[in-house]
Design a protein around this motif. Structure first.
Motif, PDB file in Angstrom:
ATOM      1  N   TYR A 124       3.841  10.321 -24.401  1.00 37.74           N
ATOM      2  CA  TYR A 124       4.831   9.429 -23.824  1.00 37.74           C
ATOM      3  C   TYR A 124       4.205   8.047 -23.637  1.00 37.74           C
ATOM      4  O   TYR A 124       3.012   7.916 -23.371  1.00 37.74           O
ATOM      5  CB  TYR A 124       5.326   9.966 -22.480  1.00 37.74           C
ATOM      6  CG  TYR A 124       6.237  11.155 -22.634  1.00 37.74           C
ATOM      7  CD1 TYR A 124       7.609  10.979 -22.831  1.00 37.74           C
ATOM      8  CD2 TYR A 124       5.742  12.451 -22.617  1.00 37.74           C
ATOM      9  CE1 TYR A 124       8.455  12.061 -22.998  1.00 37.74           C
ATOM     10  CE2 TYR A 124       6.577  13.544 -22.781  1.00 37.74           C
ATOM     11  CZ  TYR A 124       7.933  13.338 -22.969  1.00 37.74           C
ATOM     12  OH  TYR A 124       8.764  14.415 -23.144  1.00 37.74           O
ATOM     13  N   GLY A 125       5.053   7.020 -23.772  1.00 35.23           N
ATOM     14  CA  GLY A 125       4.573   5.652 -23.673  1.00 35.23           C
ATOM     15  C   GLY A 125       4.550   5.003 -25.042  1.00 35.23           C
ATOM     16  O   GLY A 125       4.927   5.608 -26.055  1.00 35.23           O
ATOM     17  N   ASN A 139      -1.345   9.702 -19.004  1.00 31.42           N
ATOM     18  CA  ASN A 139      -1.089  10.988 -19.661  1.00 31.42           C
ATOM     19  C   ASN A 139      -2.227  11.969 -19.395  1.00 31.42           C
ATOM     20  O   ASN A 139      -1.998  13.141 -19.065  1.00 31.42           O
ATOM     21  CB  ASN A 139      -0.955  10.813 -21.174  1.00 31.42           C
ATOM     22  CG  ASN A 139       0.001   9.719 -21.576  1.00 31.42           C
ATOM     23  OD1 ASN A 139      -0.293   8.541 -21.387  1.00 31.42           O
ATOM     24  ND2 ASN A 139       1.138  10.083 -22.149  1.00 31.42           N
ATOM     25  N   GLN A 188       9.267  10.582 -29.532  1.00 29.99           N
ATOM     26  CA  GLN A 188       8.085   9.763 -29.274  1.00 29.99           C
ATOM     27  C   GLN A 188       7.668   9.032 -30.551  1.00 29.99           C
ATOM     28  O   GLN A 188       7.552   9.650 -31.621  1.00 29.99           O
ATOM     29  CB  GLN A 188       6.901  10.622 -28.792  1.00 29.99           C
ATOM     30  CG  GLN A 188       7.055  11.199 -27.406  1.00 29.99           C
ATOM     31  CD  GLN A 188       7.863  12.470 -27.401  1.00 29.99           C
ATOM     32  OE1 GLN A 188       7.878  13.213 -28.377  1.00 29.99           O
ATOM     33  NE2 GLN A 188       8.541  12.735 -26.303  1.00 29.99           N
ATOM     34  N   LEU A 192       6.269   7.494 -16.433  1.00 30.05           N
ATOM     35  CA  LEU A 192       5.829   7.621 -17.815  1.00 30.05           C
ATOM     36  C   LEU A 192       6.711   8.600 -18.585  1.00 30.05           C
ATOM     37  O   LEU A 192       7.085   8.348 -19.742  1.00 30.05           O
ATOM     38  CB  LEU A 192       4.373   8.083 -17.852  1.00 30.05           C
ATOM     39  CG  LEU A 192       3.761   8.223 -19.250  1.00 30.05           C
ATOM     40  CD1 LEU A 192       3.740   6.879 -19.966  1.00 30.05           C
ATOM     41  CD2 LEU A 192       2.342   8.782 -19.159  1.00 30.05           C
ATOM     42  N   HIS A 193       7.086   9.704 -17.942  1.00 28.07           N
ATOM     43  CA  HIS A 193       7.892  10.718 -18.626  1.00 28.07           C
ATOM     44  C   HIS A 193       9.275  10.179 -18.991  1.00 28.07           C
ATOM     45  O   HIS A 193       9.886  10.634 -19.974  1.00 28.07           O
ATOM     46  CB  HIS A 193       8.027  11.955 -17.735  1.00 28.07           C
ATOM     47  CG  HIS A 193       8.588  13.153 -18.442  1.00 28.07           C
ATOM     48  ND1 HIS A 193       8.848  14.340 -17.811  1.00 28.07           N
ATOM     49  CD2 HIS A 193       8.953  13.351 -19.738  1.00 28.07           C
ATOM     50  CE1 HIS A 193       9.347  15.219 -18.664  1.00 28.07           C
ATOM     51  NE2 HIS A 193       9.419  14.638 -19.838  1.00 28.07           N
ATOM     52  N   SER A 194       9.776   9.215 -18.244  1.00 31.59           N
ATOM     53  CA  SER A 194      11.075   8.626 -18.593  1.00 31.59           C
ATOM     54  C   SER A 194      11.022   7.941 -19.955  1.00 31.59           C
ATOM     55  O   SER A 194      12.048   7.786 -20.623  1.00 31.59           O
ATOM     56  CB  SER A 194      11.495   7.609 -17.535  1.00 31.59           C
ATOM     57  OG  SER A 194      10.753   6.403 -17.656  1.00 31.59           O
ATOM     58  N   ASN A 195       9.821   7.501 -20.367  1.00 29.66           N
ATOM     59  CA  ASN A 195       9.601   6.847 -21.661  1.00 29.66           C
ATOM     60  C   ASN A 195      10.426   5.569 -21.806  1.00 29.66           C
ATOM     61  O   ASN A 195      10.740   5.137 -22.910  1.00 29.66           O
ATOM     62  CB  ASN A 195       9.930   7.796 -22.820  1.00 29.66           C
ATOM     63  CG  ASN A 195       8.955   7.676 -23.981  1.00 29.66           C
ATOM     64  OD1 ASN A 195       7.777   7.432 -23.770  1.00 29.66           O
ATOM     65  ND2 ASN A 195       9.431   7.856 -25.196  1.00 29.66           N
ATOM     66  N   THR A 248      17.379   1.730 -26.133  1.00 30.17           N
ATOM     67  CA  THR A 248      16.334   2.649 -26.537  1.00 30.17           C
ATOM     68  C   THR A 248      16.754   3.443 -27.766  1.00 30.17           C
ATOM     69  O   THR A 248      17.937   3.732 -27.967  1.00 30.17           O
ATOM     70  CB  THR A 248      15.986   3.631 -25.396  1.00 30.17           C
ATOM     71  OG1 THR A 248      14.979   4.539 -25.844  1.00 30.17           O
ATOM     72  CG2 THR A 248      17.206   4.422 -24.942  1.00 30.17           C
ATOM     73  N   THR A 276      15.073   6.304 -28.219  1.00 27.01           N
ATOM     74  CA  THR A 276      14.459   7.597 -27.932  1.00 27.01           C
ATOM     75  C   THR A 276      15.301   8.407 -26.959  1.00 27.01           C
ATOM     76  O   THR A 276      16.200   9.116 -27.362  1.00 27.01           O
ATOM     77  CB  THR A 276      13.023   7.405 -27.402  1.00 27.01           C
ATOM     78  OG1 THR A 276      13.052   6.540 -26.242  1.00 27.01           O
ATOM     79  CG2 THR A 276      12.143   6.755 -28.458  1.00 27.01           C
ATOM     80  N   ASN A 277      15.059   8.256 -25.652  1.00 28.46           N
ATOM     81  CA  ASN A 277      15.711   9.126 -24.666  1.00 28.46           C
ATOM     82  C   ASN A 277      17.099   8.607 -24.302  1.00 28.46           C
ATOM     83  O   ASN A 277      17.360   8.194 -23.178  1.00 28.46           O
ATOM     84  CB  ASN A 277      14.836   9.216 -23.410  1.00 28.46           C
ATOM     85  CG  ASN A 277      13.549   9.953 -23.669  1.00 28.46           C
ATOM     86  OD1 ASN A 277      13.202  10.230 -24.807  1.00 28.46           O
ATOM     87  ND2 ASN A 277      12.835  10.279 -22.622  1.00 28.46           N
TER      88      ASN A 277
END
Length: 447
Positions: free
Chosen positions: A52-53, A62, A128, A304-307, A329, A331-332
């Motif tokens: 993540y990141g 991480n 990711q 961090l997990h939220s990305n 985004t 991604t998420n």
């Protein structure tokens, strides 16, 4: 997840937690014995293929938090756990990014054979940037394009699982009177698939014979509009996270309409809500345990997990006061939507990400009866199952099995015994996918 810190970040430091023993097989053997004792349907393993990141960013957090890093291959772990269980199902996350569909189809058919038909596949596309680079790509494909790739990936797997071998292809007549007539399999009932598409070229035939379920039970977790369309076409179970009850019900009803539009029975898709539980003999005791748990939560881990706390182009951290409404985004997507829904009428900022992410991992706190009341309320909203997200392993699951399951069983909300047969039979009453599922079109297609 086969890792230190999966969802509730920071809790691996709790004195009763054993998450740091994830590389110890006995750790997981003890867990699956607890789950079977509680008549839990299945153990669902998540997975990621990168950090993540930002793709080229620092990974100090991480590593410090053990945040899904390091992590192990869930399919290898499940193979080791099959012999330790009799009824528990296993759902494995596998991305279309990580392995060619021909190899994946063989691996899942093998696990389905060895388990007597107790495996499922959580279909993901990976979110990711670092995962894309770990598999030779310059960047992650655009969100909707990843789902188009997943469509073809699933089609190849369906052709191999459902169409390459006809029923009766395995004769297994190994001991006739005339040994020269011994036959294991009838080649006339085994077929190449000769798939040629945009992403994959696969000749076949499938290297493994049809397993008890042929196609494993299918799960999916994306709740963006394109993710809901994908679930409507393919999934038998969809993992969702808790927004407000009203918006969760609206998401479920919208997805059911998409299931009907895809030509399937709307009840062929079950919605499985992620929840964590804090149980006490009194509400006061449960609230005391909740405060203790909150003392261990890691803001850095949740952020961090939220990305979402960085510029996806430059990798630089975003201004903490940037409204989430201004984030774009690749991604998420569904994660960001859930966060904004949780905030209600306000427009939260990047500064609020950690707090909102912790709330997104929905929690129910109280006595067994209070918890059962809330689960009944969620069922009335269309939720068909619960994904029990742990605070600690094994403690969270031991408490659920010992204190919550008996109350749920008394109310008819949890099974007292397993239904015999495959995982799909336990969940739906059938071994194979129904004829309305897109996989079924390949049955007999190559004969």
């Amino acid at each position: 997840m086969d890792t230190v810190s999966h969802i509730q970040h920071g809790l691996w430091r709790h004195p009763s937690a054993r998450q740091d023993e994830f590389n110890c097989l006995q750790h997981w053997i003890d867990l699956v014995h607890t789950l079977e004792r509680g008549r839990i349907d299945l153990l669902f393993f998540a997975d990621v293929l990168g950090l993540y990141g930002p793709a080229r960013g620092d990974f100090t957090v991480n590593a410090r938090e053990g945040l899904q890093f390091p992590n192990g291959d869930p399919s290898v772990l499940v193979a080791a756990l099959l012999s330790q269980t009799h009824d528990l199902g296993f759902a494995i996350t596998s991305s279309v990014l990580q392995t060619y569909p021909f190899e994946f189809a063989r691996r899942m058919a093998t696990l389905d054979h060895l388990s007597g038909g107790r495996v499922g596949w959580n279909i993901v596309t990976s979110a990711q940037e670092s995962a894309a680079r770990n598999f030779g790509l310059d960047h992650l494909l655009e969100h909707d394009e990843r789902y188009r790739q997943a469509e073809e990936y699933a089609e190849v797997c369906y052709k191999l699982w459902e169409g390459s071998w006809d029923d009766g292809a395995v004769v297994d007549d190994c001991h006739p009177e005339d040994i020269s007539k011994a036959v294991y399999a009838d080649a006339s009932r085994i077929h190449r698939i000769d798939h040629e598409g945009r992403w994959y070229r696969v000749q076949g035939p499938a290297m493994q014979s049809p397993s008890p379920q042929r196609t494993p039970v299918l799960f999916q977790a994306g709740s963006s509009p394109v993710g809901r369309d994908f679930a409507a076409r393919h999934a038998e179970g969809q993992f969702i996270l808790a927004s407000t009850p009203e918006k969760t019900q609206a998401l479920i009803e919208d997805t059911r309409r998409r299931v009907v539009a895809a030509g399937r029975d709307p009840h062929n898709l079950v919605f499985i809500l992620g929840q964590s539980f804090i149980v006490g003999s009194t509400e006061a005791e449960a609230r005391h345990k909740e405060r203790e748990i909150d003392d261990y939560l890691s803001d850095d881990g949740f952020l961090l997990h939220s990305n979402l706390g960085f510029d996806p182009t430059t990798g630089e951290p975003l201004d903490p006061d940037t409204p989430l409404s201004e984030l774009h985004t690749n991604t998420n997507v569904s994660h960001l939507r859930w966060l904004r829904e949780l905030a209600g009428d306000t427009d939260p900022t990047v500064r609020d990400l950690a707090r909102l992410s912790a709330r997104l991992r929905g929690r129910i706190v109280g006595t067994p009866d209070q918890i059962a009341d809330q689960l009944e309320a969620w069922r009335a909203r269309g939720v068909g199952g619960i994904n029990i997200m742990n605070w600690t392993i094994p403690g969270s699951y031991e408490e659920f099995v010992d204190h919550i399951v008996p109350t749920l069983q008394e109310r008819g909300l949890a099974q007292r015994e397993y239904r015999p047969g495959t995982l799909r039979r336990k969940l739906t009453g059938r071994d194979l996918l129904p004829d309305t599922h897109p996989a079924a079109r390949w049955r007999g297609a190559f004969a």
